[in-house]
Design a protein around this motif. Structure first.
Motif, mmCIF file in Angstrom:
data_model
loop_
_atom_site.group_PDB
_atom_site.id
_atom_site.type_symbol
_atom_site.label_atom_id
_atom_site.label_comp_id
_atom_site.label_asym_id
_atom_site.label_seq_id
_atom_site.Cartn_x
_atom_site.Cartn_y
_atom_site.Cartn_z
ATOM 1 N N ARG A 80 13.178 19.037 -8.043
ATOM 2 C CA ARG A 80 13.420 18.454 -9.355
ATOM 3 C C ARG A 80 13.775 16.972 -9.247
ATOM 4 O O ARG A 80 13.262 16.134 -10.008
ATOM 5 N N MET A 81 14.619 16.640 -8.287
ATOM 6 C CA MET A 81 15.028 15.250 -8.141
ATOM 7 C C MET A 81 13.882 14.382 -7.620
ATOM 8 O O MET A 81 13.751 13.207 -8.011
ATOM 9 N N MET A 82 13.046 14.948 -6.762
ATOM 10 C CA MET A 82 11.872 14.208 -6.293
ATOM 11 C C MET A 82 10.904 13.946 -7.448
ATOM 12 O O MET A 82 10.340 12.851 -7.572
ATOM 13 N N ASP A 83 10.719 14.945 -8.304
ATOM 14 C CA ASP A 83 9.824 14.772 -9.446
ATOM 15 C C ASP A 83 10.360 13.707 -10.404
ATOM 16 O O ASP A 83 9.608 12.859 -10.893
ATOM 17 N N GLU A 84 11.661 13.765 -10.676
ATOM 18 C CA GLU A 84 12.264 12.768 -11.548
ATOM 19 C C GLU A 84 12.138 11.370 -10.948
ATOM 20 O O GLU A 84 11.877 10.391 -11.660
ATOM 21 N N MET B 201 19.194 12.284 0.422
ATOM 22 C CA MET B 201 20.627 12.070 0.615
ATOM 23 C C MET B 201 21.391 12.285 -0.697
ATOM 24 O O MET B 201 22.454 12.900 -0.718
ATOM 25 N N GLU B 202 20.837 11.783 -1.802
ATOM 26 C CA GLU B 202 21.475 11.973 -3.102
ATOM 27 C C GLU B 202 21.486 13.446 -3.492
ATOM 28 O O GLU B 202 22.475 13.946 -4.056
ATOM 29 N N ALA B 203 20.410 14.157 -3.170
ATOM 30 C CA ALA B 203 20.345 15.585 -3.494
ATOM 31 C C ALA B 203 21.424 16.367 -2.750
ATOM 32 O O ALA B 203 21.991 17.323 -3.284
ATOM 33 N N MET B 204 21.736 15.964 -1.532
ATOM 34 C CA MET B 204 22.797 16.630 -0.779
ATOM 35 C C MET B 204 24.148 16.440 -1.464
ATOM 36 O O MET B 204 24.933 17.386 -1.599
ATOM 37 N N VAL B 205 24.418 15.223 -1.903
ATOM 38 C CA VAL B 205 25.678 14.946 -2.582
ATOM 39 C C VAL B 205 25.754 15.721 -3.897
ATOM 40 O O VAL B 205 26.782 16.336 -4.215
ATOM 41 N N VAL B 206 24.669 15.703 -4.658
ATOM 42 C CA VAL B 206 24.639 16.421 -5.934
ATOM 43 C C VAL B 206 24.830 17.922 -5.700
ATOM 44 O O VAL B 206 25.563 18.585 -6.451
ATOM 45 N N SER B 207 24.181 18.459 -4.681
ATOM 46 C CA SER B 207 24.332 19.880 -4.378
ATOM 47 C C SER B 207 25.782 20.228 -4.083
ATOM 48 O O SER B 207 26.314 21.228 -4.590
ATOM 49 N N ALA B 208 26.444 19.409 -3.274
ATOM 50 C CA ALA B 208 27.846 19.668 -2.933
ATOM 51 C C ALA B 208 28.738 19.584 -4.164
ATOM 52 O O ALA B 208 29.583 20.465 -4.401
ATOM 53 N N LEU B 209 28.570 18.538 -4.961
ATOM 54 C CA LEU B 209 29.435 18.342 -6.125
ATOM 55 C C LEU B 209 29.180 19.390 -7.209
ATOM 56 O O LEU B 209 30.130 19.904 -7.818
ATOM 57 N N ASN B 210 27.910 19.718 -7.442
ATOM 58 C CA ASN B 210 27.595 20.754 -8.439
ATOM 59 C C ASN B 210 28.147 22.106 -8.009
ATOM 60 O O ASN B 210 28.662 22.878 -8.834
ATOM 61 N N SER B 211 28.050 22.400 -6.720
ATOM 62 C CA SER B 211 28.552 23.682 -6.219
ATOM 63 C C SER B 211 30.071 23.749 -6.328
ATOM 64 O O SER B 211 30.640 24.794 -6.653
ATOM 65 N N ALA B 212 30.736 22.626 -6.053
ATOM 66 C CA ALA B 212 32.192 22.598 -6.186
ATOM 67 C C ALA B 212 32.607 22.793 -7.636
ATOM 68 O O ALA B 212 33.573 23.523 -7.931
ATOM 69 N N ALA B 213 31.875 22.153 -8.550
ATOM 70 C CA ALA B 213 32.179 22.323 -9.979
ATOM 71 C C ALA B 213 31.980 23.776 -10.404
ATOM 72 O O ALA B 213 32.784 24.331 -11.170
ATOM 73 N N LEU B 214 30.913 24.393 -9.899
ATOM 74 C CA LEU B 214 30.657 25.797 -10.222
ATOM 75 C C LEU B 214 31.744 26.693 -9.642
ATOM 76 O O LEU B 214 32.181 27.666 -10.279
ATOM 77 N N ALA B 215 32.210 26.370 -8.437
ATOM 78 C CA ALA B 215 33.281 27.161 -7.817
ATOM 79 C C ALA B 215 34.554 27.071 -8.643
ATOM 80 O O ALA B 215 35.236 28.088 -8.874
#
Length: 412
Positions: free
Chosen positions: A157-161, A176-190
């Motif tokens: 999704r991020m590559m397409d955008e 690299m940005e996708a890794m950060v977003v994945s970590a932060l989104n997962s923490a928010a979900l937790a």
């Protein structure tokens, strides 16, 4: 010690180990045994803990491994090894933690890789299940993103955008940005699923030094969770050691990083504890933590054609590491001690004077004597075949007379 201003973060407690901005940077490691083999795993955890690993992670990948975990933790405690044991889960962690509640209770922390637990798919059910177990058992969680198993839906999704943007970024930067977003989104979900903020640690591991620096700088600037540092798949030998030291040192110098691991590939039948020693040495070389007495030794040259000084330096360093488990229980401050084992008269006496305890061995064609310096002053001169044994006696006496016993310190 160096005055490095640590990045502000919340503090997480794992067993009895505190992780976060006001706590020391913690060394951790991971076993490579089959976790279902209780005795082999206990032996390796014990070896890692005795080497100085303050957290030890084990793979929990199937039913037999999950069944073994409570027995591993119990046997370690009966052996007097009080190191927190962390469970490493991928793909089926949601099933194993629910099916084996004793495993869930015995572990001190869970490691969850959001790329391998269907985050972004199936309403995140698998991830939520693991978090709910952590909440129920009051266990902290490390959300560990790895670029080798990054959430592909998020990345796509991020590559397409990015491709549709007016000024597309390089694919590496998007990753690299996708890794950060994945970590932060997962923490928010937790957190949304009930996990306390001080029960979350994040990591974003890559295998390139510059990638590591960039992704952690980005992550550190956007959250206050404690961060676990490590160069994933660092490699073998000098390559793995140098790459890990290069990447971790830059970040640690900037105050980024609350726990570290050096992910060395050991030689066949090699010593797993090497990764612990390297991690400790990175922290101690930077002046961040004092962990064990240090030996200064020269590299050798044409003046030191004998291997005696090299052998003595190795013997002394090994002796110090072997003694530290006993010394750290008895003596306060002994980890700050510096010992010099030098090979000739060029820098030998001067370097020895800068150490707490130093010896300058005779180089090629030099007079066969070895002056010993204690706190900058010449104490004695050793000769003959018992130089090593006599120097160790002097070392033992120095430790006993210069470092207060902890029991005495507690009563004064």
């Amino acid at each position: 010690m160096a005055e490095i201003r640590r990045r502000k973060s919340v503090t997480c407690t794992i067993g009895k180990v505190r992780v976060g901005s006001d706590a020391p940077v913690v060394v951790q490691s991971m076993t490579n045994t089959d976790t279902a083999d209780v005795l082999a795993t206990v032996q390796q955890v014990e070896a890692l803990a005795r080497a100085g690993s303050e957290l030890v992670r084990v793979t929990v990948n199937n039913d037999d491994a999950a069944k073994a975990v409570p027995h591993i933790v119990d046997l370690l405690q009966r052996r007097g090894i009080d190191v927190p044991v962390i469970g490493d889960f991928h793909y089926n962690g949601h099933l194993l933690l629910k099916k084996y509640p004793e495993c869930a209770r015995a572990l001190a922390k869970y490691r969850i890789n959001p790329g391998n637990v269907s985050v972004g798919r199936k309403d995140d059910d698998n991830f939520r299940t693991m978090v709910e177990v952590a909440v129920e058992n009051q266990k902290p969680v490390r959300i560990g993103v790895n670029w080798g198993s990054l959430d592909q839906q998020l990345l796509t999704r991020m590559m397409d955008e990015n491709s549709r943007s007016a000024e597309p970024k390089d694919a590496r930067d998007v990753t690299m940005e996708a890794m950060v977003v994945s970590a932060l989104n997962s923490a928010a979900l937790a957190e949304k699923s009930g996990l306390r903020r001080d029960h979350i640690i994040l990591s974003a591991k890559v295998s390139g030094v510059q990638d590591l620096v960039d992704v952690y700088r980005n992550l550190a600037s956007r959250c206050e969770y404690p961060l676990h540092l490590g160069l994933t798949e660092a490699g073998m030998g000098a390559k793995g050691i140098v790459a890990s030291a290069a990447g971790l040192s830059i970040l640690l110098q900037e105050g980024i990083g609350d726990t570290i691991r050096v992910s060395l590939t050991p030689a066949p039948n090699g010593d797993r504890t090497e990764e612990v020693i390297v991690a400790q040495q990175i922290l101690q070389s930077m002046g961040i933590r004092s962990i064990t007495p240090q030996v200064t030794a020269c590299p050798g040259c044409g003046r030191t054609t004998s291997t005696f000084f090299q052998e003595m330096a190795e013997q002394i360093q090994s002796y110090l590491r072997e003694q530290m488990p006993v010394w750290k229980q008895r003596y306060a401050g002994v980890e700050e001690m510096k010992v010099a084992v030098m090979g000739c008269v060029v820098n030998g006496p001067g370097e020895s004077k800068h150490a707490n305890l130093g010896i300058s061995l005779p180089g090629t064609f030099e007079e066969p004597k070895a002056p010993v310096f204690v706190d900058g002053r010449l104490m004695t001169t050793l000769r003959g075949d018992r130089i090593v044994a006599e120097f160790i006696d002097i070392l033992d006496n120095y430790v006993d007379s210069h470092y207060a016993t902890k029991t005495a310190a507690l009563t004064t």
